[in-house]
Design a protein around this motif. Structure first.
Motif, PDB file in Angstrom:
ATOM      1  N   ASP A  11     -72.549-107.367 -61.201  1.00 46.09           N
ATOM      2  CA  ASP A  11     -72.331-106.558 -60.036  1.00 46.09           C
ATOM      3  C   ASP A  11     -72.125-105.158 -60.298  1.00 46.09           C
ATOM      4  O   ASP A  11     -72.293-104.257 -59.498  1.00 46.09           O
ATOM      5  CB  ASP A  11     -71.230-107.267 -59.018  1.00 46.09           C
ATOM      6  CG  ASP A  11     -71.730-108.156 -58.455  1.00 46.09           C
ATOM      7  OD1 ASP A  11     -72.788-108.648 -58.258  1.00 46.09           O
ATOM      8  OD2 ASP A  11     -70.652-109.095 -58.055  1.00 46.09           O
ATOM      9  N   ALA A  12     -71.504-104.995 -61.497  1.00 45.71           N
ATOM     10  CA  ALA A  12     -70.954-103.312 -61.531  1.00 45.71           C
ATOM     11  C   ALA A  12     -72.126-102.539 -62.201  1.00 45.71           C
ATOM     12  O   ALA A  12     -72.267-102.157 -63.448  1.00 45.71           O
ATOM     13  CB  ALA A  12     -69.899-103.485 -62.599  1.00 45.71           C
ATOM     14  N   GLN A  13     -73.095-102.357 -61.230  1.00 41.23           N
ATOM     15  CA  GLN A  13     -74.318-101.642 -61.693  1.00 41.23           C
ATOM     16  C   GLN A  13     -73.966-100.116 -61.074  1.00 41.23           C
ATOM     17  O   GLN A  13     -73.591 -99.752 -60.255  1.00 41.23           O
ATOM     18  CB  GLN A  13     -75.467-102.239 -61.302  1.00 41.23           C
ATOM     19  CG  GLN A  13     -75.898-103.705 -61.774  1.00 41.23           C
ATOM     20  CD  GLN A  13     -75.867-103.868 -63.209  1.00 41.23           C
ATOM     21  OE1 GLN A  13     -76.668-102.843 -63.809  1.00 41.23           O
ATOM     22  NE2 GLN A  13     -75.119-104.590 -63.633  1.00 41.23           N
ATOM     23  N   PRO A  14     -74.953 -99.378 -61.939  1.00 43.83           N
ATOM     24  CA  PRO A  14     -74.903 -97.897 -61.258  1.00 43.83           C
ATOM     25  C   PRO A  14     -75.168 -97.667 -59.893  1.00 43.83           C
ATOM     26  O   PRO A  14     -76.123 -98.448 -59.349  1.00 43.83           O
ATOM     27  CB  PRO A  14     -75.962 -97.180 -62.098  1.00 43.83           C
ATOM     28  CG  PRO A  14     -75.957 -97.843 -63.337  1.00 43.83           C
ATOM     29  CD  PRO A  14     -75.719 -99.323 -62.996  1.00 43.83           C
ATOM     30  N   PHE A  39     -64.863 -90.336 -65.169  1.00 42.56           N
ATOM     31  CA  PHE A  39     -63.706 -91.221 -65.943  1.00 42.56           C
ATOM     32  C   PHE A  39     -64.401 -92.529 -66.416  1.00 42.56           C
ATOM     33  O   PHE A  39     -65.068 -93.254 -65.655  1.00 42.56           O
ATOM     34  CB  PHE A  39     -62.624 -91.401 -65.088  1.00 42.56           C
ATOM     35  CG  PHE A  39     -61.983 -90.252 -64.496  1.00 42.56           C
ATOM     36  CD1 PHE A  39     -60.766 -89.606 -65.431  1.00 42.56           C
ATOM     37  CD2 PHE A  39     -62.212 -89.662 -63.359  1.00 42.56           C
ATOM     38  CE1 PHE A  39     -60.465 -88.257 -65.010  1.00 42.56           C
ATOM     39  CE2 PHE A  39     -61.548 -88.282 -63.141  1.00 42.56           C
ATOM     40  CZ  PHE A  39     -60.751 -87.759 -63.900  1.00 42.56           C
ATOM     41  N   ASP A  40     -63.951 -93.069 -67.776  1.00 40.18           N
ATOM     42  CA  ASP A  40     -64.533 -94.020 -68.080  1.00 40.18           C
ATOM     43  C   ASP A  40     -63.547 -95.429 -67.985  1.00 40.18           C
ATOM     44  O   ASP A  40     -62.391 -95.024 -68.054  1.00 40.18           O
ATOM     45  CB  ASP A  40     -64.846 -94.012 -69.756  1.00 40.18           C
ATOM     46  CG  ASP A  40     -65.935 -92.909 -69.849  1.00 40.18           C
ATOM     47  OD1 ASP A  40     -66.691 -92.611 -69.038  1.00 40.18           O
ATOM     48  OD2 ASP A  40     -65.999 -92.618 -71.186  1.00 40.18           O
ATOM     49  N   TYR A  41     -64.259 -96.430 -67.495  1.00 40.22           N
ATOM     50  CA  TYR A  41     -63.720 -97.739 -67.417  1.00 40.22           C
ATOM     51  C   TYR A  41     -64.221 -98.773 -68.104  1.00 40.22           C
ATOM     52  O   TYR A  41     -65.537 -98.721 -68.278  1.00 40.22           O
ATOM     53  CB  TYR A  41     -63.352 -97.939 -65.824  1.00 40.22           C
ATOM     54  CG  TYR A  41     -62.419 -97.153 -65.197  1.00 40.22           C
ATOM     55  CD1 TYR A  41     -61.044 -97.566 -64.965  1.00 40.22           C
ATOM     56  CD2 TYR A  41     -62.696 -95.752 -64.739  1.00 40.22           C
ATOM     57  CE1 TYR A  41     -60.187 -96.794 -64.159  1.00 40.22           C
ATOM     58  CE2 TYR A  41     -61.835 -95.121 -63.913  1.00 40.22           C
ATOM     59  CZ  TYR A  41     -60.555 -95.267 -63.995  1.00 40.22           C
ATOM     60  OH  TYR A  41     -59.748 -94.894 -63.115  1.00 40.22           O
ATOM     61  N   ALA A  42     -63.470 -99.670 -68.434  1.00 36.43           N
ATOM     62  CA  ALA A  42     -63.798-101.161 -69.266  1.00 36.43           C
ATOM     63  C   ALA A  42     -64.355-101.868 -68.267  1.00 36.43           C
ATOM     64  O   ALA A  42     -63.796-102.026 -67.045  1.00 36.43           O
ATOM     65  CB  ALA A  42     -63.003-101.761 -70.129  1.00 36.43           C
ATOM     66  N   VAL A  43     -65.476-102.559 -68.501  1.00 38.15           N
ATOM     67  CA  VAL A  43     -66.299-103.501 -67.532  1.00 38.15           C
ATOM     68  C   VAL A  43     -65.921-105.061 -67.892  1.00 38.15           C
ATOM     69  O   VAL A  43     -66.374-105.608 -68.830  1.00 38.15           O
ATOM     70  CB  VAL A  43     -67.762-103.183 -67.272  1.00 38.15           C
ATOM     71  CG1 VAL A  43     -68.624-104.303 -66.490  1.00 38.15           C
ATOM     72  CG2 VAL A  43     -68.113-101.940 -67.047  1.00 38.15           C
ATOM     73  N   PRO A  44     -65.090-105.467 -66.935  1.00 39.21           N
ATOM     74  CA  PRO A  44     -64.867-106.957 -67.262  1.00 39.21           C
ATOM     75  C   PRO A  44     -65.889-107.848 -67.278  1.00 39.21           C
ATOM     76  O   PRO A  44     -66.983-107.693 -66.344  1.00 39.21           O
ATOM     77  CB  PRO A  44     -63.572-107.370 -66.312  1.00 39.21           C
ATOM     78  CG  PRO A  44     -63.130-106.202 -65.827  1.00 39.21           C
ATOM     79  CD  PRO A  44     -64.113-105.074 -65.829  1.00 39.21           C
ATOM     80  N   ALA A  86     -68.241 -98.311 -68.006  1.00 43.34           N
ATOM     81  CA  ALA A  86     -68.585 -97.724 -66.767  1.00 43.34           C
ATOM     82  C   ALA A  86     -68.181 -96.242 -66.434  1.00 43.34           C
ATOM     83  O   ALA A  86     -66.848 -96.088 -66.575  1.00 43.34           O
ATOM     84  CB  ALA A  86     -68.276 -98.740 -65.550  1.00 43.34           C
ATOM     85  N   ARG A  87     -68.921 -95.399 -66.576  1.00 46.68           N
ATOM     86  CA  ARG A  87     -68.711 -93.907 -65.892  1.00 46.68           C
ATOM     87  C   ARG A  87     -68.298 -93.858 -64.468  1.00 46.68           C
ATOM     88  O   ARG A  87     -69.349 -94.195 -64.024  1.00 46.68           O
ATOM     89  CB  ARG A  87     -69.641 -93.008 -66.692  1.00 46.68           C
ATOM     90  CG  ARG A  87     -68.910 -91.495 -66.276  1.00 46.68           C
ATOM     91  CD  ARG A  87     -69.737 -90.710 -67.511  1.00 46.68           C
ATOM     92  NE  ARG A  87     -68.780 -90.675 -68.462  1.00 46.68           N
ATOM     93  CZ  ARG A  87     -69.086 -90.086 -69.711  1.00 46.68           C
ATOM     94  NH1 ARG A  87     -70.342 -89.253 -69.720  1.00 46.68           N
ATOM     95  NH2 ARG A  87     -68.217 -90.218 -70.564  1.00 46.68           N
ATOM     96  N   VAL A  88     -67.343 -93.544 -64.060  1.00 48.28           N
ATOM     97  CA  VAL A  88     -66.969 -93.826 -62.708  1.00 48.28           C
ATOM     98  C   VAL A  88     -66.544 -92.248 -61.982  1.00 48.28           C
ATOM     99  O   VAL A  88     -65.839 -91.641 -62.685  1.00 48.28           O
ATOM    100  CB  VAL A  88     -65.668 -94.518 -62.353  1.00 48.28           C
ATOM    101  CG1 VAL A  88     -65.205 -94.601 -60.786  1.00 48.28           C
ATOM    102  CG2 VAL A  88     -66.126 -96.090 -62.830  1.00 48.28           C
TER     103      VAL A  88
END
Length: 724
Positions: free
Chosen positions: A86-89, A75-80, A60-62
């Motif tokens: 739920d972690a959609q753009p 910043f890039d984060y890993a998506v569990p 996920a780019r945040v």
């Protein structure tokens, strides 16, 4: 797909990630490298501390909610795996962030505080070579940040040398969980195209509505005729846009004006086709209405300054009323102006644009002169039929006229007020609220100042003849003018309450109402009364005012500001537009020097001609809006060092620096003024047309570099409203 172009390629936060390419080299050179990049490409992350990651697009780019410029990137984060659905753009998330609070163990960063952010993109891989931290939480699955709004926010941040996070603070309202749980109503079908109505009074008015109704994108600067029909005309433009199946957005300066447009839209279209976005609605109702717009349930928005970012679907028209009003300028960083944001939206969405008002700003005149927009005005016959009679009286007569001593009114104004009260209410516009803010010598008009600290002397409210310094508080018992030796004082600018008292004594049988900052009236009855108001707080009278008195005109014209004449004319016309037409006996008296250009423009009711001449003069002098300008304010050493290291465009010209007035201790601090007791300087930097983006980029990079080095802060503002 990555958004924005000011991202950095170095990572120093808890995510250990990096943003999209394209950051300025000055910024890259000054940000400390905190992570070593692996030489070999990193495999796609599948686990994080033993927890499974999302199988599809696990990165996920945040955009983190940090307003500092050197972190204005993604910043890039890993998506569990448990957050995958739920972690959609566009959704709000919480992530660990803060390099100074992290501990490094086995190549991973741990700890760090949780801060808010938005997911802007899901990716299959990260172009950062190190291990990624994981998303901590999805705050809400509601996608509130779409690509259109994100692109607009980035454009605004770049134009005003600000950070994307600061712009999104203005664009996306705070979350309200109860409002999110409530479903939005289904969208209504497009209404029928309205008739021209009172738009027929304008030469190209019906054609403008037809272009909107047929799906076109006309761009116009609308010089509205005086009177109350402007809100109905604005509503018809919105209705014509809705008839084409598109959305419309209207931005007005205050809640009272928004309520008038809201009433006109409801009368024309009925309930449910538009929402009203103002601060008076409260956080839950406002967020619920904003969500209805975001979800596409409602396609028309009317609101104050914050509504300029409303996420209207398939935008067909953006409109702004009275763009010269100070309320359209956002006081929070990066301090965008609603007019400029709507211009960016018109270009981004290729939609129609309407800038309307009774008066005309220099920026509006420039839009017409450049050919970007077309004028939308009535003929001179229509103007003369709708406007009141305007008469002038020199302010010098106020000191000599014996009839003025009862209520500071020259004979002409006295007669007009007395005649007007026979037929209805009379409006009295006073430049200041309160009592008697400033005093001056009655003979030579030199300001009355304290002998100890040179501060302004003020008349103590409720005390006869007692003067007190507004800075040091000392009382002055035997004042005399150091210039001419006279002993008499007169009010330089008398406030609304003092004027109401004097008029009450002069017209004892007439009710006197006041409207100002503490108590603003929306409407007044059409019965005889004196209505004393400060500029911008004038209530609407039923049937219009019989007359209006515009007092102390020289006080507005005498301000040491580039826009003094333009602002004075705008405030006068706004008050005079509430007066009945000349054919119905409406009369306006302005107390100002009759030969001055703004006064003559008011007499002729020609704000467009005044704006065109102002624009020509500014072009000769190289002043905005012909040039782009920025202000840099701060301590003298900080301003000098900032300008040396800023890397300004070669065409840039630095004016100053000059000292700013010191804010006395205990006095209110104006926006942009230095802290009490501190001495600041301000420099102006201007560039020719077409180089504004380069100037903003250079100032933003220099400010980011200064933040990294820990230098003393300076205040940068693009397009400062006051360059006096």
């Amino acid at each position: 797909m990555a958004f924005g172009k000011n991202a950095d390629v170095s990572g120093e936060n808890g995510a250990g990630g990096r943003g999209a390419k394209g950051a300025p080299p000055e910024q890259l050179a000054l940000i400390r490298e905190s992570v070593r990049r692996a030489k070999e490409p990193r495999a796609k992350p599948r686990t994080w501390r033993g927890a499974a990651l999302a199988e599809h697009l696990p990165v996920a780019r945040v955009l983190v909610d940090k307003g500092v410029l050197h972190l204005d990137r993604y910043f890039d984060y890993a998506v569990p795996a448990e957050l995958d659905a739920d972690a959609q753009p566009g959704v709000r998330v919480r992530v660990r962030f803060g390099a100074g609070r992290h501990r490094v163990r086995e190549g991973r960063r741990e700890g760090g505080g949780l801060i808010d952010g938005f997911i802007v993109e899901r990716r299959a891989e990260s172009d950062y070579a190190g291990p990624l931290a994981a998303l901590a939480q999805v705050v809400s699955p509601e996608p509130v940040l779409g690509p259109e709004l994100l692109g607009l926010a980035r454009a605004v941040a770049d134009r005003y040398a600000g950070s994307l996070a600061d712009v999104l603070q203005l664009a996306v309202p705070p979350r309200n969980a109860r409002a999110e749980r409530q479903p939005s109503p289904p969208p209504l079908p497009p209404p029928a195209a309205p008739g021209p109505g009172s738009w027929a009074r304008y030469e190209h008015g019906p054609a403008f509505l037809e272009a909107l109704a047929s799906g076109g994108a006309p761009r116009a600067v609308w010089h509205a005729l005086p009177g109350p029909r402007w809100s109905e005309e604005l509503a018809r433009a919105v209705a014509a846009t809705l008839a084409s199946g598109r959305g419309a957005l209207v931005v007005v300066p205050d809640g009272r004006t928004a309520a008038r447009v809201d009433t006109a839209l409801t009368a024309l279209l009925g309930e449910g086709r538009h929402v009203l976005l103002t601060a008076d609605a409260g956080p839950e109702k406002r967020y619920r209405q904003w969500l209805a717009v975001r979800r596409g349930s409602v396609r028309a928005v009317v609101g104050t300054r914050a509504a300029m970012f409303a996420p209207v679907s398939d935008l067909g028209l953006v409109a702004i009323w009275d763009d010269g009003d100070d309320s359209h300028s956002e006081p929070h960083a990066p301090q965008p102006h609603a007019r400029e944001v709507l211009l960016l939206r018109a270009a981004q969405d290729r939609c129609g644009f309407l800038l309307g008002g009774w008066s005309c700003t220099v920026e509006a005149a420039q839009l017409v002169e450049s050919g970007w927009a077309r004028p939308l005005a009535a003929g001179r016959e229509q103007v003369r039929a709708a406007a009141p009679l305007v008469r002038t009286v020199g302010d010098q007569e106020l000191a000599r006229d014996e009839a003025a001593r009862a209520a500071r009114l020259p004979s002409l104004a006295w007669q007009v007020a007395r005649e007007g009260l026979r037929h209805g209410p009379v409006l009295v516009q006073v430049p200041r609220r309160g009592y008697v803010p400033r005093l001056a010598c009655a003979q030579c008009r030199a300001p009355a100042r304290c002998r100890h600290c040179a501060g302004p002397l003020e008349a103590r409210e409720g005390a006869d003849g007692t003067l007190r310094c507004g800075w040091c508080g000392r009382e002055e018992e035997a004042w005399h003018c150091p210039e001419c030796g006279a002993f008499r004082l007169r009010a330089q600018v008398v406030g609304a309450r003092r004027t109401a008292e004097e008029l009450g004594r002069a017209f004892p049988a007439v009710p006197v109402r006041t409207s100002g900052r503490e108590h603003v009236l929306d409407t007044v009855p059409g019965t005889p009364a004196l209505v004393v108001s400060t500029p911008g707080a004038e209530p609407v009278a039923e049937g219009g005012y019989a007359a209006a008195l515009l007092l102390d005109g020289w006080a507005m014209l005498g301000r040491p500001d580039l826009r003094a004449g333009e602002d004075a004319l705008r405030r006068w016309i706004a008050a005079a537009a509430l007066v009945r037409p000349q054919t119905a006996g409406g009369t306006v008296v302005v107390v100002a020097e009759p030969t001055l250009r703004p006064v003559q423009a008011l007499v002729r009711w020609d704000p467009v001609g005044h704006a065109v001449r102002e624009l020509a003069e500014r072009a000769e002098l190289g002043f905005p809006p012909v040039s782009r300008m920025a202000s840099v304010a701060g301590a003298p050493e900080a301003v000098a060092e900032f300008l040396r290291s800023a890397g300004l465009p070669p065409e840039a010209e630095v004016l100053g620096p000059v000292p700013l007035p010191v804010t006395p201790a205990g006095r209110p601090r104006r926006t942009g003024a230095p802290p009490p007791g501190e001495r600041w300087e301000r420099a102006l930097v201007r560039v020719p047309p077409g180089r504004g983006a380069a100037l903003a980029a250079a100032l933003k990079a220099a400010q980011a570099a200064r933040t990294v080095r820990g230098g003393e802060a300076v205040r940068v503002r693009i397009d400062p409203p006051d360059i006096g």
